[in-house]
Each structure stands twice: as C-alpha cells, then as structure tokens.
Motif scaffolding. Structure first.
Motif, PDB file in Angstrom:
ATOM      1  N   LYS A 171       0.859  -1.177   0.000  1.00 38.56           N
ATOM      2  CA  LYS A 171       0.000   0.000   0.000  1.00 38.56           C
ATOM      3  C   LYS A 171       0.895   1.226   0.000  1.00 38.56           C
ATOM      4  O   LYS A 171       1.798   1.345   0.821  1.00 38.56           O
ATOM      5  CB  LYS A 171      -0.901   0.002   1.232  1.00 38.56           C
ATOM      6  CG  LYS A 171      -1.903   1.129   1.255  1.00 38.56           C
ATOM      7  CD  LYS A 171      -2.841   0.990   2.433  1.00 38.56           C
ATOM      8  CE  LYS A 171      -3.862   2.105   2.442  1.00 38.56           C
ATOM      9  NZ  LYS A 171      -4.784   1.964   3.579  1.00 38.56           N
ATOM     10  N   THR A 172       0.671   2.124  -0.960  1.00 39.53           N
ATOM     11  CA  THR A 172       1.451   3.354  -1.048  1.00 39.53           C
ATOM     12  C   THR A 172       0.518   4.539  -0.846  1.00 39.53           C
ATOM     13  O   THR A 172      -0.673   4.368  -0.588  1.00 39.53           O
ATOM     14  CB  THR A 172       2.148   3.476  -2.417  1.00 39.53           C
ATOM     15  OG1 THR A 172       1.154   3.654  -3.427  1.00 39.53           O
ATOM     16  CG2 THR A 172       2.984   2.248  -2.733  1.00 39.53           C
ATOM     17  N   ALA A 173       1.045   5.731  -1.019  1.00 44.37           N
ATOM     18  CA  ALA A 173       0.238   6.939  -0.867  1.00 44.37           C
ATOM     19  C   ALA A 173      -0.741   7.115  -2.025  1.00 44.37           C
ATOM     20  O   ALA A 173      -1.713   7.857  -1.905  1.00 44.37           O
ATOM     21  CB  ALA A 173       1.147   8.158  -0.770  1.00 44.37           C
ATOM     22  N   GLU A 174      -0.505   6.417  -3.158  1.00 42.66           N
ATOM     23  CA  GLU A 174      -1.338   6.598  -4.341  1.00 42.66           C
ATOM     24  C   GLU A 174      -2.217   5.399  -4.669  1.00 42.66           C
ATOM     25  O   GLU A 174      -3.289   5.555  -5.236  1.00 42.66           O
ATOM     26  CB  GLU A 174      -0.449   6.901  -5.549  1.00 42.66           C
ATOM     27  CG  GLU A 174       0.378   8.155  -5.384  1.00 42.66           C
ATOM     28  CD  GLU A 174       1.376   8.324  -6.505  1.00 42.66           C
ATOM     29  OE1 GLU A 174       1.397   7.485  -7.430  1.00 42.66           O
ATOM     30  OE2 GLU A 174       2.138   9.294  -6.446  1.00 42.66           O
ATOM     31  N   TYR A 175      -1.774   4.187  -4.358  1.00 40.87           N
ATOM     32  CA  TYR A 175      -2.496   2.986  -4.763  1.00 40.87           C
ATOM     33  C   TYR A 175      -2.201   1.841  -3.810  1.00 40.87           C
ATOM     34  O   TYR A 175      -1.328   1.944  -2.947  1.00 40.87           O
ATOM     35  CB  TYR A 175      -2.107   2.577  -6.187  1.00 40.87           C
ATOM     36  CG  TYR A 175      -0.619   2.425  -6.384  1.00 40.87           C
ATOM     37  CD1 TYR A 175       0.030   1.249  -6.041  1.00 40.87           C
ATOM     38  CD2 TYR A 175       0.150   3.458  -6.901  1.00 40.87           C
ATOM     39  CE1 TYR A 175       1.389   1.110  -6.202  1.00 40.87           C
ATOM     40  CE2 TYR A 175       1.512   3.330  -7.069  1.00 40.87           C
ATOM     41  CZ  TYR A 175       2.125   2.145  -6.718  1.00 40.87           C
ATOM     42  OH  TYR A 175       3.480   2.005  -6.873  1.00 40.87           O
ATOM     43  N   LYS A 176      -2.956   0.746  -3.984  1.00 43.60           N
ATOM     44  CA  LYS A 176      -2.659  -0.472  -3.239  1.00 43.60           C
ATOM     45  C   LYS A 176      -2.680  -1.656  -4.200  1.00 43.60           C
ATOM     46  O   LYS A 176      -3.444  -1.691  -5.163  1.00 43.60           O
ATOM     47  CB  LYS A 176      -3.615  -0.682  -2.076  1.00 43.60           C
ATOM     48  CG  LYS A 176      -5.052  -0.852  -2.426  1.00 43.60           C
ATOM     49  CD  LYS A 176      -5.892  -1.025  -1.169  1.00 43.60           C
ATOM     50  CE  LYS A 176      -7.356  -1.115  -1.532  1.00 43.60           C
ATOM     51  NZ  LYS A 176      -8.188  -1.316  -0.350  1.00 43.60           N
ATOM     52  N   ILE A 177      -1.804  -2.610  -3.925  1.00 42.06           N
ATOM     53  CA  ILE A 177      -1.662  -3.800  -4.752  1.00 42.06           C
ATOM     54  C   ILE A 177      -2.093  -4.994  -3.917  1.00 42.06           C
ATOM     55  O   ILE A 177      -1.624  -5.171  -2.794  1.00 42.06           O
ATOM     56  CB  ILE A 177      -0.205  -3.989  -5.208  1.00 42.06           C
ATOM     57  CG1 ILE A 177       0.273  -2.769  -5.986  1.00 42.06           C
ATOM     58  CG2 ILE A 177      -0.068  -5.256  -6.044  1.00 42.06           C
ATOM     59  CD1 ILE A 177       1.756  -2.781  -6.290  1.00 42.06           C
TER      60      ILE A 177
END
Length: 66
Positions: free
Chosen positions: A6-12
């Motif tokens: 999980k990043t600041a822009e998206y999640k995988i």
C-alpha cells in the motif's frame, strides 16, 4: 485477496488466482499500461520488449517482380 503493498497513491493485492489487482485508495481499479508500469516498478512482474515488426512489403515486391 491479500494485500501486497500500500502506497500513498495505490494499493496492490494478490488475488486467489495468483494475479495482481491494482486499485487507487478510493477503490477505483487501475488497468492497462499504467498497471503494468506499477507492477514492474514494484518488481512483481517482468516486462519483455515487443518484437520488431517484420516488413511484409519486400516479400510482396519480390513476388511482383517475377
């Protein structure tokens, strides 16, 4: 589905069929080239360069010359 990153822009997330889904934090799916770039940047997939297109015109010119 299990969360991979999980990043600041998206999640995988990894799906049950061992493929990856990429979504924005709002839950909207990311698809296509943008998804491939994200997964390649995270080193989850490997991208290969496309094969150079073979030119069919010279073969047709040789047949027409005969």
């Amino acid at each position: 589905m299990s969360l991979v990153k999980k990043t600041a822009e998206y999640k995988i997330v990894k799906r049950k069929d061992d493929r990856y889904a990429v979504t924005t934090l709002a839950g909207n799916p990311i698809n296509g080239e943008e998804k491939a770039k994200i997964l390649a940047a995270e080193e989850l997939i490997k991208l290969t360069a496309p094969r150079p297109a073979e030119e069919e015109a010279p073969a047709e010119d040789e047949a027409a010359a005969e």
